[in-house]
Design an enzyme around this catalytic site. Structure first.
Site, PDB file in Angstrom:
ATOM      1  N   GLU A 198      32.869  17.776  -9.695  1.00 43.61           N
ATOM      2  CA  GLU A 198      31.561  18.168 -10.620  1.00 43.61           C
ATOM      3  C   GLU A 198      30.911  19.695  -9.930  1.00 43.61           C
ATOM      4  OE1 GLU A 198      28.398  15.361 -10.397  1.00 43.61           O
ATOM      5  OE2 GLU A 198      27.620  16.145 -12.222  1.00 43.61           O
ATOM      6  N   TYR A 242      39.338   7.351 -12.425  1.00 39.28           N
ATOM      7  CA  TYR A 242      38.844   5.803 -11.636  1.00 39.28           C
ATOM      8  C   TYR A 242      40.065   4.792 -12.024  1.00 39.28           C
ATOM      9  CZ  TYR A 242      35.070   8.973 -12.422  1.00 39.28           C
ATOM     10  OH  TYR A 242      34.124  10.027 -12.568  1.00 39.28           O
ATOM     11  N   ASP A 273      23.589  19.208  -9.003  1.00 44.93           N
ATOM     12  CA  ASP A 273      24.353  17.772  -9.216  1.00 44.93           C
ATOM     13  C   ASP A 273      25.899  18.270  -8.957  1.00 44.93           C
ATOM     14  OD1 ASP A 273      25.305  15.454  -9.798  1.00 44.93           O
ATOM     15  OD2 ASP A 273      24.726  15.788 -12.160  1.00 44.93           O
ATOM     16  N   HIS A 307      33.580   8.344 -18.841  1.00 41.46           N
ATOM     17  CA  HIS A 307      32.386   9.248 -19.125  1.00 41.46           C
ATOM     18  C   HIS A 307      32.959  10.241 -19.777  1.00 41.46           C
ATOM     19  CE1 HIS A 307      33.088  11.513 -15.681  1.00 41.46           C
ATOM     20  NE2 HIS A 307      33.180  10.539 -14.885  1.00 41.46           N
ATOM     21  N   HIS A 329      26.683  17.053 -18.729  1.00 36.19           N
ATOM     22  CA  HIS A 329      25.227  16.975 -19.446  1.00 36.19           C
ATOM     23  C   HIS A 329      24.542  18.198 -19.065  1.00 36.19           C
ATOM     24  CE1 HIS A 329      24.093  15.815 -15.299  1.00 36.19           C
ATOM     25  NE2 HIS A 329      25.036  15.133 -15.270  1.00 36.19           N
ATOM     26  N   ASP A 339       0.754  -1.243   0.011  1.00 34.39           N
ATOM     27  CA  ASP A 339       0.114   0.101   0.080  1.00 34.39           C
ATOM     28  C   ASP A 339       0.691   1.410  -0.207  1.00 34.39           C
ATOM     29  OD1 ASP A 339      -2.125  -1.626  -0.007  1.00 34.39           O
ATOM     30  OD2 ASP A 339      -2.542  -1.534   2.140  1.00 34.39           O
ATOM     31  N   GLU A 365      32.226  17.610 -14.883  1.00 32.88           N
ATOM     32  CA  GLU A 365      32.298  16.591 -14.115  1.00 32.88           C
ATOM     33  C   GLU A 365      33.536  15.461 -14.405  1.00 32.88           C
ATOM     34  OE1 GLU A 365      29.338  13.709 -13.664  1.00 32.88           O
ATOM     35  OE2 GLU A 365      27.752  14.868 -14.795  1.00 32.88           O
ATOM     36  N   HIS A 408      19.837  14.789 -15.590  1.00 33.19           N
ATOM     37  CA  HIS A 408      20.518  14.487 -16.951  1.00 33.19           C
ATOM     38  C   HIS A 408      19.266  15.080 -17.691  1.00 33.19           C
ATOM     39  CE1 HIS A 408      23.332  10.833 -15.941  1.00 33.19           C
ATOM     40  NE2 HIS A 408      23.573  12.087 -15.292  1.00 33.19           N
ATOM     41  N   ASP A 461      28.602  12.193  -4.817  1.00 32.13           N
ATOM     42  CA  ASP A 461      28.108  12.674  -5.912  1.00 32.13           C
ATOM     43  C   ASP A 461      26.424  12.887  -5.445  1.00 32.13           C
ATOM     44  OD1 ASP A 461      26.655  13.510  -8.228  1.00 32.13           O
ATOM     45  OD2 ASP A 461      27.663  12.018  -9.542  1.00 32.13           O
ATOM     46  N   ARG A 507      36.386  12.454  -8.611  1.00 34.88           N
ATOM     47  CA  ARG A 507      35.599  13.057  -9.540  1.00 34.88           C
ATOM     48  C   ARG A 507      35.169  14.399  -8.959  1.00 34.88           C
ATOM     49  NH1 ARG A 507      31.818   9.465 -10.990  1.00 34.88           N
ATOM     50  NH2 ARG A 507      30.017  10.173  -9.451  1.00 34.88           N
ATOM     51  N   HIS A 552      28.246   4.734 -10.539  1.00 40.51           N
ATOM     52  CA  HIS A 552      26.753   5.020  -9.825  1.00 40.51           C
ATOM     53  C   HIS A 552      26.776   4.102  -8.824  1.00 40.51           C
ATOM     54  CE1 HIS A 552      25.167   6.884 -13.916  1.00 40.51           C
ATOM     55  NE2 HIS A 552      26.052   7.732 -13.370  1.00 40.51           N
TER      56      HIS A 552
HETATM   57  N1  GLY Z   1      24.701  12.368 -10.566  1.00 37.30           N
HETATM   58  C1  GLY Z   1      25.046  11.658 -11.588  1.00 37.30           C
HETATM   59  C2  GLY Z   1      25.919  12.403 -12.835  1.00 37.30           C
HETATM   60  O1  GLY Z   1      26.902  12.966 -12.130  1.00 37.30           O
HETATM   61  O2  GLY Z   1      25.676  12.443 -13.858  1.00 37.30           O
HETATM   62 MN    MN Z   2      26.895  13.952 -10.388  1.00 33.00          MN
HETATM   63 MN    MN Z   3      26.328  14.787 -13.503  1.00 34.71          MN
END
Ligand code: GLY
Ligand code: MN
Ligand code: MN
Length: 438
Positions: free
Chosen positions: A406, A386, A269, A348, A352, A37, A382, A359, A258, A404, A241
């Site tokens: 960002e 790694y 972000d 990566h 974005h 529920d 960002e 995103h 992050d 990282r 992630h």
């Molecule tokens: N938090 C996901 C990214 O940095 O794209």
């Molecule tokens: Mn991020």
């Molecule tokens: Mn991001």
């Protein structure tokens, strides 16, 4: 805050791009059950939210440019004393008109009947096909009903056009009030990162830092994290992630966080990486400084007229040269870039679009060419390095390191603005902040 007037302007702008004798249909998000529920926290579809701000489930927005009895129409739940006692306030159709500035509103239970009448005789339907298969099927059912009536003179729409493409291009360029909200989301999120840095101690669990971050979000009035917070200590930072956040943080580890909040429907972000004990080791420092340099050089390239990829290219150049200088990559820098040798460590791209979705929507290329930055766009920068704990091609001292950094960058008329500058990122600033008593 986005005013009723701004929502109306968005709808007007969208309708001015629609062909004559057309209709746009925007289905709201469906509630999802988490456990019997109880539901997942409800999040309205960002397209519907963008056009009218209506927050309730079971809503459908319909725009019919030029319709004399009203152009902007909403289908929503009726008021219901009993259900409101259990589940909360409902605007009801009358409230939707008054509070959200729509021309008219109808009970969602009457959708099929009323919408069929609205579809009949329209040449084009603007609709985001494929996002909600149940609604797709329902809409096709209504259109087939009109087709079945063709011999009696009914005219079914002949053309479907992707609505999201129009909305997404509008959403890509943020207005001053949108920027204000993203800036606020950025300020709150920056404070949350500072809190985590200050409180961090070896022996804490990753989820405890997550709790500190999210505490700051909630006490500041943010509705929720904009995405599941990532708190990865040590080698967990290598999982891009990583959201388990269950591990105990060992002395000597870096922590990669992050996390960003959602404030009045707009996301921040931010990623910061810091040593849990407040002091970077020489290896951590070496990797950290490359990532920071990559990020700063990329941000410096963001200006109106520059193409989207300049930021990514800058990060690739700095990271490749940096890894080569440390002996982690071997060869000539341009050749290593050509061979994409950096991808073992930086897999990566540099960022974005950011907005109502973390995103965010909007094309990155137009006619297969990178688009140019324009004032009002917001992009993350960002870069990261790694080094897998299993990478036997690198000296052991580097393995398991992950960094990282960002930030959220708004393109301005003359360059860019860092919306998340409230959290430090040089090593000395971070070490200083962590040395100060919480
Ligand atoms: N938090 C996901 C990214 O940095 O794209
Ligand atoms: Mn991020
Ligand atoms: Mn991001």
């Amino acid at each position: 805050m986005i005013t009723v007037k701004e929502y109306a302007a968005r709808r007007r702008d969208l309708m001015s791009m629609m062909a004559p004798n057309s209709i746009a249909i925007v289905a709201g998000a469906v509630e999802k059950i988490r456990s019997r529920d109880t539901h997942y926290p409800y999040k309205q579809s960002t397209s519907l939210s963008y056009l009218c701000g209506f927050p309730e489930p079971q809503a459908v927005l319909v725009l019919i440019p030029g319709r004399e009895q009203g152009q902007c129409l909403l289908f929503c739940r009726e008021k219901d004393k009993l259900r409101e006692t259990w589940d909360g306030y409902r605007a009801g159709p009358d409230g939707a008109v008054v509070d959200f500035g729509l021309d008219d509103a109808f009970p969602i239970d009457d959708l099929d009947e009323i919408l069929t009448g609205m579809l009949e005789g329209r040449e084009r339907v603007y609709y985001a096909i494929g996002k909600d298969v149940d609604f797709d099927r329902r809409l096709m059912g209504l259109i087939n009903q009109i087709r079945d009536e063709q011999s009696r003179g009914s005219l079914p729409p002949g053309e479907f056009i992707d609505l999201d493409h129009l909305i997404n291009e509008m959403r890509l360029i943020k207005t001053a009030s949108e920027l204000k909200l993203i800036r606020r989301a950025g300020e709150i999120s920056a404070r949350a990162h500072c809190r985590a840095m200050k409180i961090s101690q070896p022996g804490m669990y990753e989820y405890q830092l997550q709790a500190e971050i999210e505490h700051e979000f909630m006490v500041s009035g943010a509705a929720a994290p904009a995405y599941t917070s990532i708190v990865g200590s040590g080698k967990n930072g290598c999982i891009l992630h990583y959201i388990e956040n269950r591990e105990k943080i060992s002395d000597g580890d870096l922590v990669l966080i992050d996390a960003g909040c959602e404030y009045e429907n707009y996301a921040a972000d931010i990623t910061r990486t810091f040593p849990v004990n407040g002091k970077f080791s020489p290896e951590q420092a070496a990797i950290y400084d490359i990532v920071l340099q990559a990020q700063l050089e990329a941000i410096a390239k963001i200006t109106p007229g520059a193409t989207y990829n300049v930021a990514n290219d800058a990060t690739v150049a700095v990271i490749t040269a940096g890894l080569r200088d440390l002996g982690i990559l071997d060869g000539e820098v341009n050749e290593l870039i050509e061979l994409e040798a950096y991808k073992d460590f930086y897999m990566h791209s540099s960022g974005h679009w950011l907005g109502m979705d973390v995103h965010d929507v909007g094309d990155y290329k137009i006619d297969n060419q990178w688009r140019v930055y324009e004032p009002g766009m917001v992009v993350t920068v960002e870069p990261g390095i790694y080094i897998s704990p299993d990478n036997s091609n690198v000296a052991e001292k580097w393995r398991g390191l992950a960094v990282r950094i960002e930030d959220d960058i708004a393109v301005t008329k003359t360059g860019c603005e860092d919306l998340t500058a409230g959290v430090p990122k040089t090593r000395s600033e971070i070490e200083f902040l962590m040395a100060v008593e919480p």
